[in-house]
Design a protein around this motif. Sequence first.
Motif, PDB file in Angstrom:
ATOM      1  N   SER A 171      37.100  41.348  37.097  1.00  0.00           N
ATOM      2  CA  SER A 171      37.579  42.726  37.162  1.00  0.00           C
ATOM      3  C   SER A 171      36.457  43.725  36.851  1.00  0.00           C
ATOM      4  O   SER A 171      36.453  44.845  37.347  1.00  0.00           O
ATOM      5  N   ASN A 204      41.310  37.544  47.462  1.00  0.00           N
ATOM      6  CA  ASN A 204      40.779  36.230  47.839  1.00  0.00           C
ATOM      7  C   ASN A 204      41.734  35.519  48.787  1.00  0.00           C
ATOM      8  O   ASN A 204      41.326  34.918  49.778  1.00  0.00           O
ATOM      9  N   ASP A 212      38.796  39.110  30.409  1.00  0.00           N
ATOM     10  CA  ASP A 212      37.787  38.176  29.926  1.00  0.00           C
ATOM     11  C   ASP A 212      36.430  38.567  30.509  1.00  0.00           C
ATOM     12  O   ASP A 212      36.338  39.519  31.278  1.00  0.00           O
TER      13      ASP A 212
END
Length: 581
Positions: free
Chosen positions: A422, A519, A432
């Motif tokens: 992100s 994706n 994360d």
Amino acid sequence: MVPEAQRIFTGLSLYFFPNSDANKVRKRRIEKAKEYGAVWTKVWSNNVTHVIVDNKMTYQEVTKFLKLDTLPPEIIVVNETYLFDCISYHNLLDPKARYYEVPGMPTSSTVVEVAKLLPSELSSLNSSLPLKPAKNDIQILDTPSASVESGDVHQGQNDPAQDNLLSPANGTPNEPENISFGYNDELSAIMKESQSLKHIPVDLEDEDDTASLANSESDSDDDSKGNPSTKPKKSWQENFQCMDKHDGANTDANPNSETIEILQQMSEFYDRIRDQWRTLAYRKAIASLKKQSQRVIFQEDAVKLPFVGHRIAAKIEEIALTRGLRRLDNAKLDPHDQVLQMFMKIYGVGISQASQWVQQGYRTLKDLEKSAKLSTNQKIGIAHYDDLQLRIPRAEVEHHGAVVRDALRQMDPEFQVTVGGSYRRGALSSGDVDLIITRPGADARSLNISAIGTLVPKLESAGFLVAALAKTSKDTGSKWHGCSKLPTSDVWRRIDLLLVPWDEMGAALIYFTGNDIFNRSIRLLASKKGMRLNQRGLFKDVMRGPGRVKVTDGILLEGRNEKRIFEILGVPWRPPEHRIC
Ligand code: DCP
Ligand code: MG
């Protein structure tokens, strides 16, 4: 009417076309819509929110009948399939998805028009339009974004994502959702489609990709669903489903009817994108499930059914569990559900482990710590539960990246560290830290030795890496999942080190930048064009045998250069910050 919580059409005023219930099928559709909260507007008025057009009618017939040149833009026009799909998915789906289009409808050129507007003009538009000035869209499209070839990638200040997106003033702490960014290409059409189906557990991972975590040395990925199929061998007669008598029409009475319904939608989805293997695989699994007299919930039971491999078995479990739980009315108010949500936020804990704990009577993290049998990772996940729920501010993500970059560069100045996930998409905070590590010319083995073998112990003794959670080492690259913390803070963060061979960097950048729906979409695009995209590269001529088993890897078209992959796919380059679905 259905219970209030399920009335997804509340507030909608529907105008059908033709707007009469003389036709039996339409009458049923109108009744159904009303059951789910809609109002049927019998006379055209300003209150109409949606026009539901019979499948054989065109947009021009509607406007001609209403004596209008065009319908007001705020009115949603969809074909008759829309209502049914919304009901099936318990959700208001994206009406712009291609398969709800009414023939002759003006194309989504409005999106393109918006991209051409000046920022000053934009402000007068509906607030749901881009959070980001359209001008930026155009600038970014022309801006060469950093790529592997341009040396070190995305190091904070050079990151084009940093200053062009998402001012906190718009109140969105993170990424915007579902923004078209002014693209009107094949990929954006697929992205819209994927977006409207995002809650359905369709995944396009290749076998070799998904296997990685299941084979991980982690001791806790309890929900990784990697159990090898233990399907017993069947005689050919048993395998030949048409030999068995079953009454497919009787789905409602089937204890698995809800699961079947979703699998059906997935099979139709794959059919629409002409993925014949998956369509067939789902159809066979559905046929198999229809014959069951018991409700099938768990993967290990599902996988024993004929024609159900462990991937579809995992889907069956996911659908059975989530649907089952969603059916508990007002799920949010249901205390069990809240507990479940809390347990599912523990690192490595998915729905099956969490619901097992709920069923066993555990209600708090303390309960689990005191009496549940926990893996090492679950213990870490619980001990640092609060830390790991926190979003990581962009600057701190960068800082973690810099620590790793510095350590690697001390070992070899040629190492390149790209902060992915992100962060690379421009988010102001991340769940994360995703670090994509490579070195010119390096292969998986050499990276594994240097980065995992040397870097990890070095950063552990420096007190930066504080927990190792999972590790996979494969010929195609390695991943190391753990926790890290800055010397100036006590807060533990989740960090992933993704080791990528130099030749695969472009494909890996696409994969680890995401987002996941993007994706899914770009892989779909590749598959529609007879190619295959995974995190290693874009391939053509992949041969597959029955059950979509890959026979050959195919010919590599491009692995190294991210932009080139877009080019070969025939769609304009999208900078990371435009890959948000
Ligand atoms: N990814 C994917 N499919 C998945 C998981 C991950 O395609 N099932 C890819 C896309 C993600 C990237 O890997 O963007 C990193 O995964 P994360 O889970 O870290 O997701 P993000 O970085 O996008 O979001 P967050 O801010 O929550 O970390
Ligand atoms: Mg991430």
